[in-house]
Design a protein around this motif. Structure first.
Motif, PDB file in Angstrom:
ATOM      1  N   GLU A  26       0.826  -1.213   0.000  1.00  0.00           N
ATOM      2  CA  GLU A  26       0.000   0.000   0.000  1.00  0.00           C
ATOM      3  C   GLU A  26       0.855   1.256   0.000  1.00  0.00           C
ATOM      4  N   ILE A  27       1.871   1.307   0.862  1.00  0.00           N
ATOM      5  CA  ILE A  27       2.660   2.543   0.915  1.00  0.00           C
ATOM      6  C   ILE A  27       3.553   2.705  -0.312  1.00  0.00           C
ATOM      7  N   LEU A  28       3.890   1.586  -0.970  1.00  0.00           N
ATOM      8  CA  LEU A  28       4.656   1.684  -2.206  1.00  0.00           C
ATOM      9  C   LEU A  28       3.809   2.191  -3.371  1.00  0.00           C
ATOM     10  N   SER A  29       2.499   2.124  -3.234  1.00  0.00           N
ATOM     11  CA  SER A  29       1.606   2.533  -4.326  1.00  0.00           C
ATOM     12  C   SER A  29       1.278   4.021  -4.301  1.00  0.00           C
ATOM     13  N   ILE A  30       1.737   4.728  -3.255  1.00  0.00           N
ATOM     14  CA  ILE A  30       1.343   6.129  -3.071  1.00  0.00           C
ATOM     15  C   ILE A  30       2.487   7.053  -3.462  1.00  0.00           C
ATOM     16  N   GLN A  31       2.197   8.029  -4.306  1.00  0.00           N
ATOM     17  CA  GLN A  31       3.219   9.006  -4.695  1.00  0.00           C
ATOM     18  C   GLN A  31       3.460  10.004  -3.564  1.00  0.00           C
ATOM     19  N   GLY A  32       4.668  10.546  -3.530  1.00  0.00           N
ATOM     20  CA  GLY A  32       4.991  11.509  -2.488  1.00  0.00           C
ATOM     21  C   GLY A  32       6.294  12.234  -2.776  1.00  0.00           C
ATOM     22  N   VAL A  33       6.397  12.834  -3.945  1.00  0.00           N
ATOM     23  CA  VAL A  33       7.606  13.582  -4.306  1.00  0.00           C
ATOM     24  C   VAL A  33       7.839  14.700  -3.291  1.00  0.00           C
ATOM     25  N   SER A  34       9.091  14.999  -2.997  1.00  0.00           N
ATOM     26  CA  SER A  34       9.420  16.057  -2.037  1.00  0.00           C
ATOM     27  C   SER A  34       8.617  17.321  -2.321  1.00  0.00           C
ATOM     28  N   GLY A  35       7.974  17.849  -1.278  1.00  0.00           N
ATOM     29  CA  GLY A  35       7.136  19.025  -1.405  1.00  0.00           C
ATOM     30  C   GLY A  35       5.691  18.705  -1.737  1.00  0.00           C
ATOM     31  N   ASP A  36       5.414  17.443  -2.069  1.00  0.00           N
ATOM     32  CA  ASP A  36       4.068  17.026  -2.474  1.00  0.00           C
ATOM     33  C   ASP A  36       3.699  15.734  -1.738  1.00  0.00           C
ATOM     34  N   GLU A  37       3.845  15.769  -0.402  1.00  0.00           N
ATOM     35  CA  GLU A  37       3.683  14.565   0.415  1.00  0.00           C
ATOM     36  C   GLU A  37       2.288  14.401   1.020  1.00  0.00           C
TER      37      GLU A  37
END
Length: 305
Positions: free
Chosen positions: A9-20
């Motif tokens: 589940e956590i690998l499926s979620i995007q979270g680029v720096s500044g967009d977490e």
């Protein structure tokens, strides 16, 4: 150690720096749903005052463990250009994904004349975050995927939450792009609980001195050097634990430990994590055995430090 649903589940979620925001929202909801079944129910700090950072306080804390939740990626510029966030490894065969006001984006990137361009058939809204499309592979005791740096560190601390009695867990932001969240987090933690020792839950590199299936890595130094007295205490405990580990000595690279060392607070730190290959790419690789050792080591150290 087959991959469990939480890691997937956590690998499926995007979270680029500044967009977490997405990964932050998932973690907060996870804590609210699961924390009543943990050994100790922590006090949860999150929200606008903390931006997308999350702090969990268990019992009477002596030690804090940090894991950054952001990943590398790209920001859309103009004229179809992309600007790197952190240090992503550009592979022209890899797909990038994201979303803007007009819809879902899936494209590739290429390097031309020193600049990076996307091949999406329309202009993408300026400022849109793109990251590697996720494909998870499991084979012969290994996992390969994007975002293992640092969803492995996040997963490790979520597993730690299940048994932790005394300690602080922090999910931080911005690490991949020079930091920025850690100073106020360190201030908050030190001034409220007087915490003077920290662990950094992150991934490191497979090198000529660090290999797969040899255990979790205790870093003796990278670009920055932890205090030897504190490091010696950790190594003493690591020996007593009987958990397989290996030692790392590097001249380059850094982590949230850098922000602790440069802070005005007397907080010791040590980086402890699983080694990986293909860092910052769409196919980062980690051995399950090393991840198991990482989880066990954090459970032991947070109980005994």
């Amino acid at each position: 150690m087959p991959m469990d649903i939480l890691l997937k589940e956590i690998l499926s979620i995007q979270g680029v720096s500044g967009d977490e925001a997405k990964i932050c929202r998932f973690l907060v909801e996870y804590v609210l749903q699961r924390s009543s079944s943990w050994k100790v129910t922590p006090k949860l700090y999150f929200g606008e005052k903390f931006h997308e950072n999350i702090v969990l306080v268990f019992g009477k804390p002596r030690t804090v463990a940090f894991a950054h939740m952001d990943t590398v990626g790209f920001t859309v510029r103009y004229e179809n250009q992309l600007v790197p966030v952190g240090g992503p490894e550009l592979d022209e065969s890899a797909f990038l994904i994201g979303e803007d006001a007009q819809g879902i984006i899936r494209c590739k990137a290429e390097l031309r004349d020193g600049n990076i361009f996307h091949d999406f058939p329309r202009a993408i809204q300026r400022g849109t975050s793109l990251s590697f499309e996720q494909h998870i592979y499991e084979d012969d005791g290994f996992i390969e995927a994007a975002y293992l740096d640092n969803r492995i560190g996040v997963y490790n601390l979520l597993k730690l939450c299940e048994t932790l009695e005394d300690g602080i867990i922090v999910f931080s932001t911005y690490e991949e792009h020079g930091g920025g969240a850690m100073p106020f987090l360190i201030k908050f933690i030190y001034e409220n609980w007087g915490i003077r020792q920290a662990l950094i839950s992150d991934v490191t590199w497979v090198t000529d001195g660090v290999g797969f299936n040899k255990g979790v890595v205790v870093s003796m130094r990278d670009r920055y050097i932890p205090r030897k007295v504190y490091l010696n205490r950790i190594l003493e405990l690591a020996d007593k634990s009987g958990i397989p580990y290996q030692l790392e000595v590097e001249a380059h690279g850094s982590s949230d430990g850098r922000e602790i060392q440069l802070s005005p607070y007397p907080m010791d730190w040590c980086f402890i994590g699983a080694p990986e290959e293909n860092a910052h790419s769409h196919r980062e690789k980690v051995a399950y055995f090393d991840l198991e050792c990482m989880i066990k080591m954090y459970q032991y150290l947070m109980c005994n430090l």
